[in-house]
Design an enzyme around this catalytic site. Structure first.
Site, short mmCIF file in Angstrom:
data_model
loop_
_atom_site.label_atom_id
_atom_site.label_comp_id
_atom_site.label_asym_id
_atom_site.label_seq_id
_atom_site.Cartn_x
_atom_site.Cartn_y
_atom_site.Cartn_z
N CYS A 1 -49.54 -36.35 13.53
CA CYS A 1 -50.81 -36.16 12.83
C CYS A 1 -51.43 -37.43 12.26
O CYS A 1 -52.50 -37.87 12.71
CB CYS A 1 -50.63 -35.15 11.71
N1 LIG Z 1 -46.53 -30.97 13.71
C1 LIG Z 1 -47.19 -30.80 12.60
O1 LIG Z 1 -46.61 -30.92 11.53
C2 LIG Z 1 -48.66 -30.41 12.60
C3 LIG Z 1 -49.24 -30.06 11.37
C4 LIG Z 1 -50.57 -29.67 11.35
C5 LIG Z 1 -51.32 -29.67 12.53
N2 LIG Z 1 -50.75 -30.03 13.71
C6 LIG Z 1 -51.59 -29.98 14.91
O2 LIG Z 1 -51.23 -28.81 15.65
C7 LIG Z 1 -51.34 -29.06 17.04
C8 LIG Z 1 -50.00 -28.78 17.71
O3 LIG Z 1 -49.04 -29.68 17.21
P1 LIG Z 1 -47.48 -29.45 17.35
O4 LIG Z 1 -46.84 -30.42 16.45
O5 LIG Z 1 -47.13 -28.02 17.22
O6 LIG Z 1 -47.27 -29.89 18.89
P2 LIG Z 1 -45.96 -29.67 19.77
O7 LIG Z 1 -45.97 -30.73 20.81
O8 LIG Z 1 -44.76 -29.51 18.90
O9 LIG Z 1 -46.20 -28.26 20.46
C9 LIG Z 1 -47.20 -28.02 21.37
C10 LIG Z 1 -46.69 -26.98 22.37
O10 LIG Z 1 -47.77 -26.67 23.25
C11 LIG Z 1 -47.23 -26.50 24.53
N3 LIG Z 1 -48.30 -26.61 25.51
C12 LIG Z 1 -48.86 -27.71 26.05
N4 LIG Z 1 -49.85 -27.37 26.91
C13 LIG Z 1 -49.91 -26.02 26.89
C14 LIG Z 1 -50.73 -25.08 27.56
N5 LIG Z 1 -51.68 -25.44 28.42
N6 LIG Z 1 -50.53 -23.78 27.30
C15 LIG Z 1 -49.56 -23.37 26.44
N7 LIG Z 1 -48.74 -24.23 25.78
C16 LIG Z 1 -48.93 -25.53 26.02
C17 LIG Z 1 -46.16 -27.55 24.64
O11 LIG Z 1 -45.21 -27.24 25.65
C18 LIG Z 1 -45.56 -27.47 23.23
O12 LIG Z 1 -44.49 -26.54 23.16
C19 LIG Z 1 -51.81 -30.50 17.17
O13 LIG Z 1 -53.20 -30.51 17.26
C20 LIG Z 1 -51.38 -31.12 15.87
O14 LIG Z 1 -52.20 -32.22 15.52
C21 LIG Z 1 -49.42 -30.40 13.77
#
Ligand SMILES: NC(=O)c1ccc[n+]([C@@H]2O[C@H](COP(=O)([O-])OP(=O)(O)OC[C@H]3O[C@@H](n4cnc5c(N)ncnc54)[C@H](O)[C@@H]3O)[C@@H](O)[C@H]2O)c1
Length: 466
Positions: free
Chosen positions: A303
């Site tokens: 992030c």
């Molecule tokens: N990690 C955090 O603490 C956090 C906090 C707030 C916001 N976010 C935001 O949330 C979003 C997700 O982050 P995250 O940390 O969960 O990412 P992540 O990489 O942990 O998880 C994303 C998941 O999406 C899957 N994926 C990718 N393409 C896909 C598709 N076409 N269809 C279905 N699944 C698919 C991946 O395989 C993965 O399991 C980002 O925008 C991030 O900025 C993250």
């Protein structure tokens, strides 16, 4: 104003009753669909689909299952789908018992997007990284939307949770839904509701973190609030999807800029021989007008190093330069090199060059007590040290093997942390201060200890702050 589920429903029904008399067809159709959606939320008969089962999507899917909704988790990663269906976890901060309980409550994982047709709500939680040119990479979001488009049907809600620039929902999602013949606000509901997950935070979780929600239309907002308020204690409605998108960016930019400020203060204090952590602790005793942020070896995670640049990119379209963001980015991204210079100086004082020195890094995860090493400054520091000829190794109880990373490749396993390992290093660098570390053991046996987290008081013979 934050709202709870019942108040939101009462308000929505009152609004609909007001124009229950014959009115324009669009309004009557919207109201019928909205009424049906609200009823499904109230009765918890709505089926919730969560797309992307990572750090954000997995806890969210589990939360909806815990709240009594049938939930389908979608992911393109077959290993995650299999793990969930077998009741296993793949994220350290999400307990396997929770996954098993979610399964027992009807959570199902699938890679088959045709099941999106069964869902009443589809929540998108996929990555939003930067391209190599440091521009927004919406390919995961758009790919996910494209893959559910054939299965969308009237009456569904689509919610985007991935962090992104203001305008994404209206400019990228809405036209795609409408090209498919679904009128947003009439046939389908569209909201942006940013995730605020903080993995490893013992004080807050998906249920207790207030949730922002902005809708494409007022009916969309009502649908979004009705759904989320069944799973989250407090939903905070805002006037548009763009407000919701910028709210999330402001939160992360606020962190990035303040961390940049304390990192700069750290370098000044270091030159002056002042303990910056003591200064911050003292300043934090002021009961108003000061929020403590702590310096470190550089930003990490999905992030804070990335999201601010989503705004920088979009702001250019409006002829605005986001100078605070750029400046904080410059200071923060310079931190790993600063740490390496402190290591080099400390070794030099002991008559050793970096080349050939054995350097052990403690903590590969980007922050304490999590297993997430995405964008971790540890990897960058290791890369720089290896580039200068050091023999690098690491210890991280939460990251047993050096993971696959886009920018870095190390064929390394986490070392055992004991007296022998510590004594055999020329320099030990505390990069991430996991609670699990034995801090006394480290201080007792590291011949030279470089502390990036202010865990040790300054002044020790073998201690250097960085
Ligand atoms: N990690 C955090 O603490 C956090 C906090 C707030 C916001 N976010 C935001 O949330 C979003 C997700 O982050 P995250 O940390 O969960 O990412 P992540 O990489 O942990 O998880 C994303 C998941 O999406 C899957 N994926 C990718 N393409 C896909 C598709 N076409 N269809 C279905 N699944 C698919 C991946 O395989 C993965 O399991 C980002 O925008 C991030 O900025 C993250």
């Amino acid at each position: 104003m934050p709202v709870n589920a019942d108040a939101a429903d009462a308000e929505a029904f009152a609004r609909m009753d007001e124009h229950a008399q014959p009115g324009p067809v669009g309004i009557r159709r919207t109201d019928a669909r909205l009424r049906a959606f609200l009823a499904k939320c109230r009765e918890r008969s709505a089926i919730v689909g969560v797309l992307g089962l990572g750090y954000v999507g997995l806890p969210l899917a589990l939360r909806f299952a815990e709240a009594g909704f049938r939930t389908i988790g979608f992911d393109v990663d077959a290993a995650k789908v299999a793990a969930l269906n077998e009741g296993r976890t793949y994220i350290k901060t999400v307990a396997a018992e929770r996954v098993r309980a979610g399964r027992a409550k009807g959570l199902l994982a699938s890679a088959d997007f045709a099941l999106a047709a069964d869902a009443d709500a589809l929540i998108i939680c996929v990555p939003t990284p930067l391209t190599r040119a440091r521009e927004p990479d919406l390919s995961f979001v758009i790919g996910t939307v494209e893959s559910i488009l054939p299965y969308l049907k009237p009456g569904q809600l689509v919610s985007l949770e991935s962090t992104t620039y203001p305008g994404t929902t209206e400019e990228e999602l809405r036209p795609r839904l409408e090209r498919r013949g679904l009128r947003v606000g009439e046939d389908v509901f569209l909201v942006f509701s940013p995730e605020r997950e903080d993995p490893g935070n013992a004080h807050f979780n998906t249920r207790t973190i207030p949730k922002i929600c902005g809708g494409s239309t007022s009916a969309c907002l009502e649908a979004g609030v009705a759904l989320y308020s069944r799973a989250v204690d407090k939903v905070v409605p805002v006037s548009s999807t763009r407000v919701a998108e910028l709210t999330k960016l402001l939160e992360n930019i606020h962190r990035a800029v303040n961390i940049g400020l304390v990192n700069e203060m750290k370098m000044v204090a270091d030159r002056m021989g002042i303990d910056i952590f003591e200064v911050i602790r003292a300043a934090a005793t002021k009961p108003f007008g000061f929020v403590p942020y702590y310096p470190g070896p550089g930003l990490g995670g999905h992030c804070i190093p990335i999201d601010p640049f989503y705004l920088t990119w979009k702001a250019r379209e409006y002829g605005v330069n986001t100078r605070f963001i750029e400046l904080a980015g410059e200071v923060n991204s310079g931190m790993p090199a600063w740490v390496v210079s402190k290591i080099a100086d400390a070794l030099n004082e002991r008559g050793k060059p970096i080349r050939g020195s054995r350097i052990l890094l403690l903590g590969l995860a980007y922050k304490k007590n999590v297993d997430d090493s995405r964008e971790s400054p540890s990897a960058e520091i290791m890369e720089m040290l290896r580039g200068k000829g050091a023999v690098v190794s690491y210890h991280d109880p939460l990251v047993p093997a050096f993971p696959k990373m886009r920018e870095h490749k190390f064929d390394l396993l986490s070392q055992t942390l004991d007296e022998k390992t510590l004594k055999s290093a020329d320099c030990v660098v505390l990069v991430t201060d996991h609670d699990a570390f034995d801090y006394e053991l480290i201080a007792a046996h590291a011949p030279l200890l470089v502390d990036c987290r202010g865990r040790y008081p300054i002044g020790g013979a073998n201690l250097v702050r960085a």
